[in-house]
Design a protein around this motif. Structure first.
Motif, mmCIF file in Angstrom:
data_model
loop_
_atom_site.group_PDB
_atom_site.id
_atom_site.type_symbol
_atom_site.label_atom_id
_atom_site.label_comp_id
_atom_site.label_asym_id
_atom_site.label_seq_id
_atom_site.Cartn_x
_atom_site.Cartn_y
_atom_site.Cartn_z
ATOM 1 N N GLU A 105 14.154 109.828 67.766
ATOM 2 C CA GLU A 105 13.021 108.925 67.599
ATOM 3 C C GLU A 105 13.485 107.640 66.926
ATOM 4 O O GLU A 105 14.455 107.644 66.155
ATOM 5 C CB GLU A 105 11.928 109.595 66.761
ATOM 6 C CG GLU A 105 11.343 110.853 67.395
ATOM 7 C CD GLU A 105 10.423 111.594 66.452
ATOM 8 O OE1 GLU A 105 9.195 111.462 66.601
ATOM 9 O OE2 GLU A 105 10.937 112.301 65.571
ATOM 10 N N VAL A 106 12.778 106.551 67.216
ATOM 11 C CA VAL A 106 13.112 105.243 66.660
ATOM 12 C C VAL A 106 11.920 104.716 65.870
ATOM 13 O O VAL A 106 10.772 104.807 66.329
ATOM 14 C CB VAL A 106 13.488 104.248 67.776
ATOM 15 C CG1 VAL A 106 13.731 102.862 67.193
ATOM 16 C CG2 VAL A 106 14.713 104.725 68.533
ATOM 17 N N TYR A 107 12.190 104.163 64.681
ATOM 18 C CA TYR A 107 11.145 103.601 63.832
ATOM 19 C C TYR A 107 11.508 102.148 63.516
ATOM 20 O O TYR A 107 12.572 101.873 62.947
ATOM 21 C CB TYR A 107 11.019 104.400 62.531
ATOM 22 C CG TYR A 107 10.637 105.849 62.761
ATOM 23 C CD1 TYR A 107 9.308 106.240 62.772
ATOM 24 C CD2 TYR A 107 11.623 106.814 62.984
ATOM 25 C CE1 TYR A 107 8.962 107.568 62.995
ATOM 26 C CE2 TYR A 107 11.280 108.137 63.206
ATOM 27 C CZ TYR A 107 9.953 108.508 63.212
ATOM 28 O OH TYR A 107 9.605 109.815 63.435
ATOM 29 N N VAL A 108 10.622 101.232 63.905
ATOM 30 C CA VAL A 108 10.872 99.810 63.710
ATOM 31 C C VAL A 108 9.723 99.211 62.911
ATOM 32 O O VAL A 108 8.555 99.349 63.278
ATOM 33 C CB VAL A 108 11.009 99.067 65.056
ATOM 34 C CG1 VAL A 108 11.255 97.575 64.807
ATOM 35 C CG2 VAL A 108 12.134 99.659 65.884
ATOM 36 N N ASP A 109 10.063 98.557 61.804
ATOM 37 C CA ASP A 109 9.083 97.849 60.996
ATOM 38 C C ASP A 109 9.398 96.361 61.107
ATOM 39 O O ASP A 109 10.305 95.847 60.438
ATOM 40 C CB ASP A 109 9.163 98.316 59.550
ATOM 41 C CG ASP A 109 8.125 97.634 58.658
ATOM 42 O OD1 ASP A 109 7.280 96.897 59.199
ATOM 43 O OD2 ASP A 109 8.187 97.833 57.428
ATOM 44 N N ALA A 110 8.669 95.690 62.006
ATOM 45 C CA ALA A 110 8.855 94.256 62.235
ATOM 46 C C ALA A 110 7.539 93.676 62.739
ATOM 47 O O ALA A 110 6.907 94.265 63.620
ATOM 48 C CB ALA A 110 9.967 94.006 63.249
ATOM 49 N N PRO A 111 7.132 92.535 62.202
ATOM 50 C CA PRO A 111 5.845 91.956 62.624
ATOM 51 C C PRO A 111 5.818 91.581 64.098
ATOM 52 O O PRO A 111 4.776 91.666 64.744
ATOM 53 C CB PRO A 111 5.709 90.714 61.735
ATOM 54 C CG PRO A 111 6.639 90.930 60.603
ATOM 55 C CD PRO A 111 7.759 91.762 61.135
ATOM 56 N N PHE A 112 6.972 91.163 64.615
ATOM 57 C CA PHE A 112 7.035 90.720 66.011
ATOM 58 C C PHE A 112 8.198 91.428 66.715
ATOM 59 O O PHE A 112 9.198 91.787 66.089
ATOM 60 C CB PHE A 112 7.222 89.204 66.093
ATOM 61 C CG PHE A 112 6.231 88.428 65.279
ATOM 62 C CD1 PHE A 112 4.935 88.219 65.739
ATOM 63 C CD2 PHE A 112 6.586 87.920 64.046
ATOM 64 C CE1 PHE A 112 4.021 87.512 64.988
ATOM 65 C CE2 PHE A 112 5.676 87.200 63.282
ATOM 66 C CZ PHE A 112 4.388 87.001 63.749
ATOM 67 N N ASN A 113 8.036 91.635 68.001
ATOM 68 C CA ASN A 113 9.102 92.163 68.854
ATOM 69 C C ASN A 113 9.551 93.580 68.476
ATOM 70 O O ASN A 113 10.677 93.978 68.773
ATOM 71 C CB ASN A 113 10.323 91.239 68.848
ATOM 72 C CG ASN A 113 10.020 89.886 69.451
ATOM 73 O OD1 ASN A 113 9.397 89.802 70.512
ATOM 74 N ND2 ASN A 113 10.428 88.829 68.770
#
Length: 204
Positions: free
Chosen positions: A48-56
């Protein structure tokens, strides 16, 4: 008379010494005897992948899905041997990918009792109790050379029976993606592999 007296004193000293030794032995608890062992276990893998970014964020997730871990695998096979209580266990892993009909083999360099980073705390897992932590370095075993192929921060979920029921392999890819996209506001990029026990065997 003097000789008889000296023999008497010596006999008393012998009795006292034997009694004292017995008392010390009584106070020392029986230490469990270590038994060398070899084990093998099979684990299913979910990535699984977890991304914390406002955009993209979705763009980064898609890139990671298209570029799986360095050792993409359906099943992890671990072989572990521990010959002495004073020595660390020797651990190797074979990774099987049925879709690509490929197989890798690596040995694992283990660092125990690491300080766990809070950067993984936002990822929710089904750990039943507080886990133990290690750092693993995978050394790919080939005929030509020994190559470090992957490194993971590892958490072990502990059951009430004291068994490690699941393993969580974390990769912090945040810096990699900040370098790749320096204009993006990227807070965190984590890839996690959840290993669930399928079979376990003691060989000796």
């Amino acid at each position: 008379m003097e000789r008889i007296f000296l023999k008497y004193i010596l006999c008393l000293l012998c009795v006292y010494t034997i009694t004292a030794c017995d008392k010390v032995n009584d106070e020392v608890p029986n230490q469990p005897k270590f038994t060398p062992y070899v084990s093998e276990s099979y684990w299913s893998v979910k990535t699984e992948v977890y991304v914390d970014a406002p955009f993209n964020a979705e763009k980064i997730k898609k890139e990671l899905e298209d570029n799986p871990p360095a050792l993409p695998s359906d099943v992890y096979y671990f072989y572990m041997r521990k010959l002495s209580s004073a020595l660390s266990a020797e651990r190797t892993v074979s990774l099987l990918n049925s879709a690509r009909e490929e197989q890798w083999k690596a040995y694992i360099e283990t660092t125990s009792s690491i300080e766990w980073s809070e950067k993984y705390s936002f990822i929710k897992t089904d750990q039943k109790t507080l886990p133990s932590y290690e750092h693993w370095t995978f050394h790919l075993m080939t005929d030509k050379k020994d190559t470090i192929i992957a490194q993971y921060d590892v958490a072990f979920s502990i059951s009430q029976e004291g068994k490690r029921t699941q393993w969580y392999l974390y990769e912090d890819l945040t810096d990699d993606y900040r370098k790749k996209y320096p204009t993006m506001d990227i807070h965190s990029v984590i890839r996690m592999q959840t290993l669930t026990l399928i079979d376990f065997y003691y060989l000796s």
